[in-house]
Design an enzyme around this catalytic site. Structure first.
Site, PDB file in Angstrom:
ATOM      1  N   ASP A 268     -10.030   3.427  -3.810  1.00 15.85           N
ATOM      2  CA  ASP A 268     -10.735   2.278  -3.232  1.00 15.85           C
ATOM      3  C   ASP A 268     -12.135   2.082  -3.813  1.00 15.85           C
ATOM      4  O   ASP A 268     -12.915   3.030  -3.937  1.00 15.85           O
ATOM      5  CB  ASP A 268     -10.856   2.441  -1.716  1.00 15.85           C
ATOM      6  CG  ASP A 268      -9.536   2.174  -1.027  1.00 15.85           C
ATOM      7  OD1 ASP A 268      -8.500   2.142  -1.720  1.00 15.85           O
ATOM      8  OD2 ASP A 268      -9.549   1.989   0.198  1.00 15.85           O
TER       9      ASP A 268
ATOM     10  N   ASP B 130       0.823  -1.214   0.000  1.00 15.19           N
ATOM     11  CA  ASP B 130       0.000   0.000   0.000  1.00 15.19           C
ATOM     12  C   ASP B 130       0.861   1.271   0.000  1.00 15.19           C
ATOM     13  O   ASP B 130       2.099   1.200   0.003  1.00 15.19           O
ATOM     14  CB  ASP B 130      -0.940  -0.062   1.226  1.00 15.19           C
ATOM     15  CG  ASP B 130      -2.293   0.555   0.958  1.00 15.19           C
ATOM     16  OD1 ASP B 130      -2.428   1.352   0.028  1.00 15.19           O
ATOM     17  OD2 ASP B 130      -3.231   0.231   1.721  1.00 15.19           O
TER      18      ASP B 130
ATOM     19  N   GLU C 103      -0.742   1.595  -5.321  1.00 14.50           N
ATOM     20  CA  GLU C 103      -0.523   3.047  -5.174  1.00 14.50           C
ATOM     21  C   GLU C 103      -1.666   3.842  -5.798  1.00 14.50           C
ATOM     22  O   GLU C 103      -1.538   5.021  -6.091  1.00 14.50           O
ATOM     23  CB  GLU C 103       0.886   3.477  -5.613  1.00 14.50           C
ATOM     24  CG  GLU C 103       1.274   3.290  -7.054  1.00 14.50           C
ATOM     25  CD  GLU C 103       0.780   4.395  -7.975  1.00 14.50           C
ATOM     26  OE1 GLU C 103      -0.347   4.244  -8.466  1.00 14.50           O
ATOM     27  OE2 GLU C 103       1.515   5.370  -8.232  1.00 14.50           O
ATOM     28  N   TRP C 104      -2.823   3.159  -5.954  1.00 14.66           N
ATOM     29  CA  TRP C 104      -4.113   3.784  -6.298  1.00 14.66           C
ATOM     30  C   TRP C 104      -4.127   4.475  -7.658  1.00 14.66           C
ATOM     31  O   TRP C 104      -4.956   5.356  -7.904  1.00 14.66           O
ATOM     32  CB  TRP C 104      -4.524   4.800  -5.221  1.00 14.66           C
ATOM     33  CG  TRP C 104      -4.292   4.386  -3.811  1.00 14.66           C
ATOM     34  CD1 TRP C 104      -4.676   3.199  -3.247  1.00 14.66           C
ATOM     35  CD2 TRP C 104      -3.626   5.134  -2.774  1.00 14.66           C
ATOM     36  NE1 TRP C 104      -4.294   3.169  -1.921  1.00 14.66           N
ATOM     37  CE2 TRP C 104      -3.655   4.345  -1.603  1.00 14.66           C
ATOM     38  CE3 TRP C 104      -3.032   6.393  -2.717  1.00 14.66           C
ATOM     39  CZ2 TRP C 104      -3.100   4.775  -0.403  1.00 14.66           C
ATOM     40  CZ3 TRP C 104      -2.477   6.837  -1.520  1.00 14.66           C
ATOM     41  CH2 TRP C 104      -2.513   6.029  -0.382  1.00 14.66           C
ATOM     42  N   GLY C 105      -3.191   4.118  -8.548  1.00 17.21           N
ATOM     43  CA  GLY C 105      -3.154   4.775  -9.853  1.00 17.21           C
ATOM     44  C   GLY C 105      -2.587   6.170  -9.815  1.00 17.21           C
ATOM     45  O   GLY C 105      -2.635   6.911 -10.803  1.00 17.21           O
TER      46      GLY C 105
HETATM   47  C1  GAL Z   1      -6.130   1.314   1.178  1.00 14.90           C
HETATM   48  C2  GAL Z   1      -6.229   0.246   0.118  1.00 14.90           C
HETATM   49  C3  GAL Z   1      -7.334  -0.709   0.539  1.00 14.90           C
HETATM   50  C4  GAL Z   1      -6.979  -1.313   1.876  1.00 14.90           C
HETATM   51  C5  GAL Z   1      -6.748  -0.225   2.904  1.00 14.90           C
HETATM   52  C6  GAL Z   1      -6.205  -0.787   4.211  1.00 14.90           C
HETATM   53  O1  GAL Z   1      -5.125   2.219   0.840  1.00 14.90           O
HETATM   54  O2  GAL Z   1      -6.511   0.839  -1.124  1.00 14.90           O
HETATM   55  O3  GAL Z   1      -7.526  -1.701  -0.457  1.00 14.90           O
HETATM   56  O4  GAL Z   1      -5.823  -2.113   1.737  1.00 14.90           O
HETATM   57  O5  GAL Z   1      -5.807   0.742   2.437  1.00 14.90           O
HETATM   58  O6  GAL Z   1      -6.017   0.205   5.166  1.00 14.90           O
END
Ligand code: GAL
Length: 388
Positions: free
Chosen positions: A207, A152, A185-187
């Site tokens: 997410d 993450d 890294e969310w794109g």
């Molecule tokens: C976000 C991630 C989620 C989950 C979450 C956990 O950054 O996109 O899929 O892993 O953190 O805290």
């Protein structure tokens, strides 16, 4: 190692790395399939949920159709490292430790995944991240028998992901174990452009939520990166919400069909220990899964749209084509896939199989395929050329 990592960062940043074949760890030749704790349980996890899910993957038959990873997301560790600087499983919830869990999961013929963060703390801030501890943590994961790492992007101190993510990739390669590397890294920095050289999958979006708008917007954001995916490295529009209760069964069927077509990781996000037969029927549709797992490994794309009536399609092995007619509008409508849009020449005659009805259409088709599709539903087919 430091020199290698700097060199890789430079090559990635200026786009000179050959990205065509993905990271060379030999895994992820088809998109990963399994389960992850986050979408349903968030931080409320413990080892009995993980064991129970492994059991459920077997008892439901889902393991037989390809689901293999049992992935623990955030919140599995103690707040602090031990005296040697090692990550430690949270004693109150994972008292047997991660190695024992991995052994259990392996004894069922499944694989165990874990989560860390390319920052000082994970996103929940309940446990340390791996930034600056990559080699040590990768070795720890390998020693526990971990098979998959979701990595993450929180609490990263403002350092670019192109610098932080390769370090863990190298550490995993040096760990002595084959570990699927899932970048999250969310794109943010268009990872499709640089992650194929270092990772097996990379998130292209923020997410997902258990809502229709979240599904459609994630599918659209992910679509622009289709050409960068292939065996060994996949775009990841985030994990499945099928079975979590926020959408209708038709919406879940659409979600699953599109994720399969676009070669997304198929990571179940509901509580499998109590999943309904309808949910299991969607997740267990082998014909739809076969599209996702097709060895050609080409990501399907949105190929035409008229308002909210869309056609998504992509090539499969043996000159077949997968097609989804997706009705994103509020009423039942007729949708047509034209051969010129889905990569077939106009004189090609095909036999069409409906992957949700589990039946062949009675007549051969040439030029186009039209069907009536309910609101927020889809129809999904494999077209097999019989002549051209
Ligand atoms: C976000 C991630 C989620 C989950 C979450 C956990 O950054 O996109 O899929 O892993 O953190 O805290």
């Amino acid at each position: 190692m430091e020199v290698m990592s700097v060199l890789l960062t430079v090559l990635l940043t200026i786009g000179l790395w050959d990205q065509t074949n993905g990271v060379s760890n030999g895994i992820g030749k088809t998109p990963p399939m399994g389960w992850n704790s986050w979408n349903h349980f968030a931080c409320s996890i413990d080892e009995s949920i993980i064991r129970g899910t492994a059991d459920a993957l077997i008892s439901t038959g889902l393991s037989k159709v390809g689901y293999e990873y049992v992935n623990i997301d955030d919140c599995w560790g103690e707040q602090n490292r031990d005296a040697q600087g090692n990550l430690v499983a949270r004693a109150s919830t994972f008292s047997s430790g991660i190695k024992a869990l991995a052994d259990y999961v392996h004894s069922k013929g499944l694989k165990l995944g874990i989560y860390s963060d390319a920052g000082s703390y994970t996103c929940s801030k309940t446990m340390p991240g791996s930034l600056g501890h990559e080699e040590q943590d990768a070795k720890t994961f390998a020693s526990w028998g971990v098979d998959y790492l979701k990595y993450d992007n929180c609490n990263n101190g403002g350092t670019q992901p192109q610098k932080r993510y390769p370090t863990m990739s190298t550490a995993l390669s040096n760990s002595g174990r084959s570990i699927f590397y899932s970048m999250c890294e969310w794109g943010d920095q268009n990872p499709a452009k640089w992650a194929p050289a270092i990772a097996n999958s990379w998130r292209t979006t923020g997410d997902i939520e258990d809502k229709w708008d979240s599904i459609t917007s994630r599918a659209d954001q992910n679509d622009q990166w289709a050409s960068y995916a292939g065996p060994g490295g996949w775009n990841d529009p985030d994990m499945l919400e099928v079975g979590n209760g926020g959408m209708t069964m038709e919406e879940y069927r659409s979600h699953f069909s599109i994720w399969a077509l676009i070669k997304a990781p198929l990571l179940i996000g509901c509580d499998l220990r109590s999943a309904s037969s309808e949910t299991l029927g969607i997740l267990g549709n082998q014909e739809v899964i076969s599209v996702n797992q097709d060895p050609l490994g080409v990501q399907g794309k949105k190929v035409s749209k008229q308002g909210d009536l869309e056609v998504w399609a992509g090539p499969l092995s043996n000159k077949r084509v997968a097609v989804v007619l997706w009705n994103r509008s509020g009423s039942t409508s007729s949708i047509t896939a034209k051969w010129k849009d889905i990569g077939l020449s106009s004189n090609t005659v095909v036999q069409a199989r409906d992957l949700w009805a589990h039946s062949k259409l009675s007549t051969s088709l040439q030029g186009n395929l039209t069907s009536s599709v309910d609101s927020h539903a889809c129809k999904m087919y494999i077209l097999t050329p019989t002549s051209s």
